[in-house]
Design an enzyme around this catalytic site. Structure first.
Site, PDB file in Angstrom:
ATOM      1  N   HIS A 163      92.484  98.056 -10.361  1.00 33.70           N
ATOM      2  CA  HIS A 163      93.354  99.191 -10.028  1.00 33.70           C
ATOM      3  C   HIS A 163      93.235  99.594  -8.549  1.00 33.70           C
ATOM      4  O   HIS A 163      94.187 100.114  -7.972  1.00 33.70           O
ATOM      5  CB  HIS A 163      93.022 100.389 -10.913  1.00 33.70           C
ATOM      6  CG  HIS A 163      93.284 100.120 -12.373  1.00 33.70           C
ATOM      7  ND1 HIS A 163      92.826 100.939 -13.376  1.00 33.70           N
ATOM      8  CD2 HIS A 163      93.961  99.112 -12.990  1.00 33.70           C
ATOM      9  CE1 HIS A 163      93.205 100.453 -14.554  1.00 33.70           C
ATOM     10  NE2 HIS A 163      93.882  99.342 -14.342  1.00 33.70           N
TER      11      HIS A 163
ATOM     12  N   LEU B 255      87.930  97.896 -20.150  1.00 29.27           N
ATOM     13  CA  LEU B 255      88.947  97.037 -19.534  1.00 29.27           C
ATOM     14  C   LEU B 255      88.748  96.993 -18.018  1.00 29.27           C
ATOM     15  O   LEU B 255      89.593  96.502 -17.283  1.00 29.27           O
ATOM     16  CB  LEU B 255      90.356  97.513 -19.902  1.00 29.27           C
ATOM     17  CG  LEU B 255      90.707  97.316 -21.391  1.00 29.27           C
ATOM     18  CD1 LEU B 255      92.000  98.027 -21.760  1.00 29.27           C
ATOM     19  CD2 LEU B 255      90.794  95.838 -21.743  1.00 29.27           C
ATOM     20  N   PHE B 256      87.628  97.515 -17.558  1.00 27.50           N
ATOM     21  CA  PHE B 256      87.117  97.284 -16.209  1.00 27.50           C
ATOM     22  C   PHE B 256      88.102  97.659 -15.102  1.00 27.50           C
ATOM     23  O   PHE B 256      88.203  96.954 -14.081  1.00 27.50           O
ATOM     24  CB  PHE B 256      86.679  95.813 -16.054  1.00 27.50           C
ATOM     25  CG  PHE B 256      85.978  95.301 -17.280  1.00 27.50           C
ATOM     26  CD1 PHE B 256      84.798  95.892 -17.707  1.00 27.50           C
ATOM     27  CD2 PHE B 256      86.508  94.259 -18.020  1.00 27.50           C
ATOM     28  CE1 PHE B 256      84.155  95.450 -18.860  1.00 27.50           C
ATOM     29  CE2 PHE B 256      85.873  93.820 -19.167  1.00 27.50           C
ATOM     30  CZ  PHE B 256      84.700  94.415 -19.590  1.00 27.50           C
ATOM     31  N   CYS B 257      88.829  98.763 -15.270  1.00 25.11           N
ATOM     32  CA  CYS B 257      89.790  99.204 -14.238  1.00 25.11           C
ATOM     33  C   CYS B 257      90.766  98.085 -13.887  1.00 25.11           C
ATOM     34  O   CYS B 257      91.152  97.938 -12.708  1.00 25.11           O
ATOM     35  CB  CYS B 257      89.078  99.699 -12.976  1.00 25.11           C
ATOM     36  SG  CYS B 257      88.086 101.148 -13.257  1.00 25.11           S
ATOM     37  N   ALA B 258      91.117  97.288 -14.871  1.00 24.78           N
ATOM     38  CA  ALA B 258      92.128  96.246 -14.674  1.00 24.78           C
ATOM     39  C   ALA B 258      92.926  96.177 -15.973  1.00 24.78           C
ATOM     40  O   ALA B 258      92.981  95.146 -16.635  1.00 24.78           O
ATOM     41  CB  ALA B 258      91.466  94.913 -14.344  1.00 24.78           C
TER      42      ALA B 258
END
Ligand code: PLP
Length: 441
Positions: free
Chosen positions: A137, A382-385
């Site tokens: 992101h 979701l690991f900022c993705a």
């Protein structure tokens, strides 16, 4: 060794000789954590992709400097002069570490997110931005003031280049354009074909910024060799968790832009005009975008990490890390119910960042169990993705809660024992029953 050609982003590394198999000393090696099952165990930090532990060397350098700490660029005293020198020398060290061109600027920021937002604020009018949906992101979101084209997730490095070429060929007019791309995915660890993407960008009159947040800690990054226009990275992922980041690269757009923050340090002269208004002449150097008192300790820590990694030798570090990558991937492949996430396929070169889902387990419960029963720190989610998560998980992926993935990540400070413990724990957990209600997929 430089990275990111489509053909061979990372040559199959030779096994690390025994003498270099030792991890680099990092803080936290002796920290023990409580187990839910009773007792304590040494903490296995396997969440380097979020924040890596500080190198002992960085800590020592910072501790040695701390008594001499003083204000930067704003004091006549001896310690202010010394701190100013250290701050400016840190800039030079980072420029060397990144293989910058002579006219490039190195700007100290707070983080990769901050660096990319700074560049976004400096885009020339009418700039078109091209970004893959697979980005973190921090690289996907800062461009909202520009005309943004979001490119579909490619399923191979070659497809990434073709997708970008097509989009650039179709773009409106020949005004300014910027491509933003990651060097290594924070979800799959896979390397992106940066050299080829840079070539495609330049062939179509666009510029390119490399998000090296996950690449710089694992591989040498050379602005010159990769032929990228800017590079952004974070100190806390580069073993220097003292609140600094870097944006390095071409000066022209940055020099023409309004200061990122307005204030002291960014201004050369400020005067009151006859009509009462305040008139400012801004610096043209990196200081233009570094208003306020800079984080000299953070910058110094980054420079220390750059020196430490360079002295350890990336060839050695890459070889050692690739052994760990192979061990983890082979180990996970042998655990029934585990599916490792990948965009580019089995053989894609990657860094020590591996995400997976476990059949029957909610990722958050799995990560919690790794911590509570084995003292292992990983990340889940979701690991900022989020868009990439949806691509990789398909119907399994839900953003903002529910099913997601577990991510294990490691680097120069990771001992073999952490990886062995993680594989044993994963096999044991998979063989045991998940907590009631865990499978929320
Ligand atoms: N880009 C990538 C690929 C990342 O993995 C991250 C953080 O995880 C960022 C950018 C943002 O870094 P920071 O949180 O240090 O700004």
């Amino acid at each position: 060794m430089s990275v990111s050609t489509v053909a061979a982003p990372v040559a199959a590394p030779a096994p690390a000789p025994a003498s270099v198999r030792a991890p680099l000393p990092v803080l936290g090696r002796d920290v023990t954590v409580p187990l839910a099952t009773g007792g304590e165990v040494s903490y296995a930090a396997l969440d380097y992709a979020a924040s890596a532990p500080a190198l002992q060397r960085v800590w020592d350098d910072v501790a040695a400097y701390a008594p001499y700490y003083g204000s930067v660029h704003r004091g006549a005293g001896h310690l202010s002069q010394l701190s100013t020198d250290l701050f400016e020398n840190a800039r030079t060290t980072v420029a060397e570490f990144l293989g910058c061109r002579p006219a490039d600027q190195v700007i100290f920021t707070r983080s990769t997110t901050d660096s990319l937002n700074l560049l976004a604020a400096a885009l020339p009018a009418g700039c078109q931005v091209f970004v893959f949906e697979t980005e973190h992101h921090a690289a996907l979101l800062p461009w909202r003031g520009a005309r943004v084209t979001v490119l579909d997730a490619p399923r191979s490095p070659e497809q990434a280049v073709r997708t970008l070429e097509r989009a650039l060929a179709d773009r409106d007019g020949d005004g300014p354009a910027l491509v933003c791309v990651t060097g290594a995915s924070n979800v799959t660890g896979e390397l992106w074909p940066v050299t080829e993407l840079a070539r495609a960008a330049h062939a179509h009159g666009a510029r390119i910024v490399l998000d090296a947040a996950q690449l710089a800690p694992h591989h040498p990054v050379s602005v010159r060799d990769l032929d990228v226009d800017w590079v952004a990275f974070s100190g806390h992922k580069l073993y220097a968790p003292f609140g600094s980041g870097v944006l390095a690269g071409r000066a022209d757009w940055l020099r023409q832009a309004d200061p990122y923050l307005a204030g002291g340090g960014a201004s050369r002269t400020v005067a009151r005009r006859a009509d009462g208004a305040v008139e400012v002449e801004w610096h043209e150097s990196a200081a233009r975008h570094e208003a306020g008192s800079p984080n000299v300790i953070g910058a110094y820590a980054i420079a220390s990490a750059c020196r430490a990694l360079t002295e350890a030798g990336f060839e050695t570090l890459v070889a050692r890390e690739q052994q760990l990558v192979r061990t983890v991937r082979e180990g996970l492949a042998g655990v029934p119910g585990v599916r490792v996430l990948s965009l580019f396929g089995e053989d894609a070169p990657r860094v020590g960042v591996i995400s997976f889902v476990v059949e029957g387990w909610d990722s958050s419960d799995f990560a919690t169990a790794l911590s509570a029963r084995y003292g292992i720190g990983v990340r889940d989610g979701l690991f900022c993705a989020h868009p990439l998560g949806r691509v990789l998980l398909g119907a399994e992926g839900e953003c903002g809660g529910g099913t997601a993935a577990v991510r294990v990540s490691f680097g120069a400070g990771t001992p073999q024992e952490h990886v062995s413990r993680f594989l044993r724990a994963t096999a044991e957990l998979c063989a045991s029953a998940a907590p009631a209600g865990s499978d929320r997929s």
